[in-house]
Each structure stands twice: as C-alpha cells, then as structure tokens.
Motif scaffolding. Structure first.
Motif, PDB file in Angstrom:
ATOM      1  N   ALA A  24       0.853  -1.195   0.000  1.00 40.02           N
ATOM      2  CA  ALA A  24       0.000   0.000   0.000  1.00 40.02           C
ATOM      3  C   ALA A  24       0.881   1.235   0.000  1.00 40.02           C
ATOM      4  N   ARG A  25       0.339   2.315  -0.597  1.00 38.96           N
ATOM      5  CA  ARG A  25       1.024   3.604  -0.558  1.00 38.96           C
ATOM      6  C   ARG A  25      -0.007   4.718  -0.447  1.00 38.96           C
ATOM      7  N   PHE A  26       0.194   5.577   0.546  1.00 37.15           N
ATOM      8  CA  PHE A  26      -0.737   6.681   0.779  1.00 37.15           C
ATOM      9  C   PHE A  26       0.027   8.001   0.770  1.00 37.15           C
ATOM     10  N   PRO A  27      -0.048   8.759  -0.334  1.00 30.82           N
ATOM     11  CA  PRO A  27       0.631  10.059  -0.402  1.00 30.82           C
ATOM     12  C   PRO A  27      -0.079  11.139   0.410  1.00 30.82           C
ATOM     13  N   PHE A  28      -1.377  10.931   0.721  1.00 32.74           N
ATOM     14  CA  PHE A  28      -2.181  11.883   1.486  1.00 32.74           C
ATOM     15  C   PHE A  28      -2.235  13.257   0.831  1.00 32.74           C
ATOM     16  N   ASP A  29      -2.323  13.265  -0.492  1.00 29.84           N
ATOM     17  CA  ASP A  29      -2.430  14.526  -1.213  1.00 29.84           C
ATOM     18  C   ASP A  29      -3.878  14.985  -1.278  1.00 29.84           C
ATOM     19  N   THR A  33      -7.139  12.273  -0.680  1.00 27.31           N
ATOM     20  CA  THR A  33      -6.406  12.203   0.587  1.00 27.31           C
ATOM     21  C   THR A  33      -6.290  10.787   1.125  1.00 27.31           C
ATOM     22  N   LEU A  34      -7.371  10.013   1.090  1.00 28.69           N
ATOM     23  CA  LEU A  34      -7.391   8.703   1.727  1.00 28.69           C
ATOM     24  C   LEU A  34      -7.239   7.544   0.741  1.00 28.69           C
ATOM     25  N   VAL A  35      -6.880   7.827  -0.497  1.00 28.63           N
ATOM     26  CA  VAL A  35      -6.824   6.807  -1.542  1.00 28.63           C
ATOM     27  C   VAL A  35      -5.487   6.075  -1.520  1.00 28.63           C
ATOM     28  N   ASP A  36      -5.551   4.749  -1.663  1.00 26.70           N
ATOM     29  CA  ASP A  36      -4.357   3.909  -1.780  1.00 26.70           C
ATOM     30  C   ASP A  36      -3.835   3.980  -3.204  1.00 26.70           C
ATOM     31  N   PHE A  37      -2.609   4.483  -3.385  1.00 30.66           N
ATOM     32  CA  PHE A  37      -1.982   4.557  -4.698  1.00 30.66           C
ATOM     33  C   PHE A  37      -1.099   3.339  -4.964  1.00 30.66           C
ATOM     34  N   GLY A  38      -1.174   2.343  -4.104  1.00 32.17           N
ATOM     35  CA  GLY A  38      -0.478   1.087  -4.338  1.00 32.17           C
ATOM     36  C   GLY A  38      -1.276   0.189  -5.257  1.00 32.17           C
ATOM     37  N   PRO A  39      -0.829  -1.048  -5.461  1.00 33.35           N
ATOM     38  CA  PRO A  39      -1.460  -1.939  -6.438  1.00 33.35           C
ATOM     39  C   PRO A  39      -2.727  -2.626  -5.961  1.00 33.35           C
TER      40      PRO A  39
END
Length: 241
Positions: A24-29, A33-39
């Motif tokens: 999982a990756r959370f940039p918190f942009d 804000t709460l979206v997982d940018f991982g696979p």
C-alpha cells in the motif's frame, strides 16, 4: 484474478519488484487524501484529521490528538509468521508521544493480535518493535526527532529472519536487533493498520516500549507498507525521492 494492468513498455527489474512487494502507498495529497496509490486499492477510513498544505511532498495528513486517526484494512503479510515486511513514512511531530503505526485484527485496534509497531516511548525516543511469540522486542533511537514545522523526518522499520529488526531515521540505520529473527504474526485476515492512534481506549494489546495509550499529534506523509525487507539502498532511494 484481480487488478490486471498492461504496460506499453518493458518494466525494469526494480519496477517489477516494487509492483510485487508494495502492499500500500498513501501520499495523502489533497486530490485523493485517503486513496491507496499502491497496487491493491486498499479500503481506508479516517477521523478528525486535517490537511497540511505543505507536506514532505505536496500535501500531508494532520492528526489533532484524541479521536484522530487513519486506518487501512488488508495486509496479509501481518497474518503470516516470519513474513518479511517494511514500513516507511515521513512525520512532522508536534510532540514526541503516542503511536505512529498500530496493527490489529479488529478495526477497534483490539483483537486476538494487536501491537503498535512504531511509536514513541514515554521518554520521547522513537521505537520500532515486533512480537516473537513470547515477548515484544524493541529497538530505540539514541537521539530525539526534532519538533519543528520546518522539518520532515523519514522513518523506516524493516524486519526479516535474516537481518532481524532495523530502524532507520533520515537514511541512517540508528538501531537494530539482529537476534530478532522470529516474527509471530496474527494468523488472521484482514489486518488493520492504524496511524496516529492505537484506538485502545480501555482495552489492551501487546505493549512493549511504546506508550500506545497516547495519540500522535502532528503530520504524516507518504506512508508505505512492503511485504519484503527494504535494503539500505531502497531506504536511500525513498529518502531522496
């Protein structure tokens, strides 16, 4: 089959390894804000948070103390005994107290298995820890993290049966426990990862050296979980990126 993607170019070995082991990756942009940018598109929730306009990279999430937290569910690596893992995040603390990363089998922060993996001891030092089936094993930083709105601090915890428990701060290995070669996992899925709080209330979990009953106050940015041990080179790459 799930999450099929097709690339129009040949990916490098480094990119393939990242895709295969990034849980999982959370940039918190601010855009998501709460979206997982991982696979894995992991489900998330949060309470009583705000957005920092200037994070380590773009925006960041800000936790304000009591009842303020972020939570993501999934993370099968914490259900498998002796499965290597790594956790990476940037923090901007307003105080040196509380839990940074807490793992539990229930969304309440409790369950048959629950433990704060990264947080602060009662004396303000940063702690990383695991459970070996008998006791909680901890490592502590020897210096205090700065409290300043000008600084973001990069923290990485890694564990593997080969190298044991390691804690990096700003690309420096500050503490390690090579003898911590056993990790006793929950054996249950899903597992919940909670930032800035253990959500324990009147409940209790495996304690160790972290003052888990206190919330964390401050900013967190670019939170990542891997299902492998990051190497020193990997940590360096995350630090300078």
């Amino acid at each position: 089959m799930d999450k099929l993607t097709i690339s129009r170019r040949a990916k490098s070995a480094c990119e393939i390894l990242e895709d295969a082991t990034l849980a999982a990756r959370f940039p918190f942009d601010n855009v998501a804000t709460l979206v997982d940018f991982g696979p894995n598109s992991i489900s998330t929730s949060a309470s009583s948070y705000s957005i920092l306009s200037s994070g380590h990279s773009l925006q960041a999430i800000k936790f304000n103390g009591s009842n303020s937290y972020f939570q993501a569910s999934g993370f099968t690596q914490f259900s498998i005994n002796s499965q290597p893992f790594s956790i990476s995040l940037w923090i901007q603390p307003e105080s040196r107290s509380g839990t940074l990363v807490h793992i539990s089998t229930l969304s309440t922060g409790l369950g048959l298995w629950c433990l704060s993996l990264i947080g602060f001891a009662s004396n303000g030092t940063l702690v990383a820890q695991i459970y070996n089936g008998t006791t909680v094993l901890s490592v502590m930083a020897s210096t205090l993290i700065p409290l300043s709105s000008l600084f973001w601090t990069h923290i990485v915890q890694t564990w593997s049966s080969t190298n044991g428990l390691r804690l990096y701060i700003d690309n420096v290995l500050v503490a390690s426990l090579p003898s911590a070669t056993t990790f006793s996992a929950s054996g249950i899925t899903p597992n919940y990862a909670t930032l800035a709080s253990s959500l324990l209330g009147s409940g209790s979990c495996l304690a160790g050296a972290i003052n888990a009953t206190s919330p964390f106050t401050g900013g967190i940015d670019d939170f990542k979980i891997y299902s492998r041990e990051l190497s020193a080179t990997d940590v360096c790459t995350l630090y300078i990126s």
